[in-house]
Design an enzyme around this catalytic site. Sequence first.
Site, short mmCIF file in Angstrom:
data_model
loop_
_atom_site.label_atom_id
_atom_site.label_comp_id
_atom_site.label_asym_id
_atom_site.label_seq_id
_atom_site.Cartn_x
_atom_site.Cartn_y
_atom_site.Cartn_z
N GLY A 25 -13.04 49.38 28.05
CA GLY A 25 -11.69 50.05 27.88
C GLY A 25 -10.78 48.91 27.54
O GLY A 25 -11.27 47.76 26.96
N GLN A 27 -9.10 46.75 29.37
CA GLN A 27 -9.13 45.18 29.79
C GLN A 27 -10.81 44.84 29.46
O GLN A 27 -10.75 43.78 29.22
CB GLN A 27 -8.89 45.51 31.16
CG GLN A 27 -8.95 44.05 31.80
CD GLN A 27 -7.69 43.62 31.61
OE1 GLN A 27 -7.71 42.23 31.38
NE2 GLN A 27 -6.44 44.21 31.74
N ASP A 82 -11.09 52.26 39.13
CA ASP A 82 -11.53 51.96 40.14
C ASP A 82 -12.17 53.01 40.82
O ASP A 82 -13.17 52.71 41.43
CB ASP A 82 -10.20 51.92 41.06
CG ASP A 82 -9.44 50.41 40.73
OD1 ASP A 82 -9.88 49.61 40.57
OD2 ASP A 82 -7.95 50.70 40.58
N HIS A 107 -9.22 43.75 39.76
CA HIS A 107 -8.29 44.26 40.81
C HIS A 107 -8.97 44.63 42.00
O HIS A 107 -10.26 44.56 42.06
CB HIS A 107 -7.88 45.66 40.08
CG HIS A 107 -7.05 46.54 40.90
ND1 HIS A 107 -5.86 45.70 41.65
CD2 HIS A 107 -6.97 47.60 41.44
CE1 HIS A 107 -5.02 46.74 42.46
NE2 HIS A 107 -5.79 48.09 42.03
N GLY A 133 -4.79 44.79 28.70
CA GLY A 133 -5.80 44.09 27.76
C GLY A 133 -5.26 43.62 26.46
O GLY A 133 -5.65 42.92 26.14
N GLU A 194 3.33 49.77 41.29
CA GLU A 194 3.05 50.82 40.68
C GLU A 194 3.65 52.09 41.14
O GLU A 194 4.20 52.94 40.22
CB GLU A 194 1.48 51.31 40.44
CG GLU A 194 0.72 50.19 39.61
CD GLU A 194 -0.71 50.17 40.10
OE1 GLU A 194 -1.62 49.50 39.18
OE2 GLU A 194 -1.15 51.33 40.74
N GLU A 226 20.60 55.73 25.51
CA GLU A 226 21.29 55.11 26.74
C GLU A 226 20.55 55.10 27.83
O GLU A 226 20.27 53.96 28.54
CB GLU A 226 22.40 55.84 27.28
CG GLU A 226 23.68 56.02 26.12
CD GLU A 226 24.23 54.76 26.00
OE1 GLU A 226 24.25 53.90 27.09
OE2 GLU A 226 24.80 54.37 25.06
N GLU A 230 17.58 51.50 26.03
CA GLU A 230 18.08 50.44 26.38
C GLU A 230 17.29 49.61 27.66
O GLU A 230 17.33 48.51 28.07
CB GLU A 230 19.63 50.42 26.82
CG GLU A 230 20.45 50.73 25.66
CD GLU A 230 21.57 50.60 26.04
OE1 GLU A 230 22.26 49.79 26.92
OE2 GLU A 230 22.60 51.12 25.13
N SER A 251 27.95 42.40 28.83
CA SER A 251 29.49 42.32 28.77
C SER A 251 29.90 42.37 30.27
O SER A 251 29.30 42.91 31.12
CB SER A 251 30.08 43.42 28.05
OG SER A 251 29.77 44.71 28.73
#
Length: 326
Positions: A25, A27, A82, A107, A133, A194, A226, A230, A251
């Site tokens: 996959g 990774q 997993d 993991h 990956g 997560e 917005e 951003e 700012s």
Amino acid sequence: MKLFTDGDADLSLIRGRRVAVIGYGNQGRAQALNLRDSGAPPIVALREGAPSRARAEADGFEVATPEDAAARCDVAAVLTPDDGQAEIWETALKPNLPQGAALVFAHGLSIRFGLISPRPDLDIVLVAPKGPGSALRSEYEAGRGLVTLFAVHQDATGAAEALALSYAAALGSGRAGILPTSFAEECEADLFNEQAVLWGAIPELIHAGYETLVDAGFSPEVAYFECLTEVKLIADLIYARGIAGMREAISNTAEFGALQGGRRIVTPETRAEMRHILAEVRNGSFVAELMADASAGYPKLRASRREASSHPIEEVGRKLREIRPN
């Protein structure tokens, strides 16, 4: 904490081993390609009929079943989801890996929560790149690398740490930094993050901000820019300069707004809920729920995907991506 680099790793160790990458996959493919380009070409282990088999073969890899690959390797990198790792361990790896081989995980979940009980003769190490990956591969190709965490859970041969560092360096991570951790620390921090920050809280915050503006009569397009677009800009600034440096780059109005609003959203109650999430990770209840949903075919996860894809912000995003310049 010591930061390990290429100078601390002996690439000849991984180049001298027979490596199998289990899974292809996001990774698995990246790690297999980086290993090959570093002089340690792996066998790719996939079930017969696996959708990714054709891609692995097109990339020039020898593809074998997990059982065959395990019997022929002395380093097996377990890079499947997993929820399926325990089954692969019991049916393919446990009975076939040679004495003194090594298991590499990206993991820590299967080891930390006892889904896999490894044979005592095996080295068990963690090599966990801190990124997807696709980024692991693109950074390698650019002559850079991703920071990677490493740990040793079981050192049967006395050479587990050296092997882990060699494997991480072959991924390109010695160029960026290889940091020591433990299976528990990596796994618990990742599962917490997560839920409580990246994949749980931030998308939920974006949805809530978008809905607040649209419900108040603002155009969906303005609300999208917005509350979603951003986010990338602030993430890039934080990555480059840290949070304090980010504040220096915005700012005074934006910085004062952050002062006024941030702690009204992330309240003491929010922080208490974060601690509850961490407790659920550490006591195993989250993993129990994850495995129960996986065993049932992921009904909760599939329902969540349907809900997310039907949110109005997705249609606005599709339209704006079609018209924006590349």
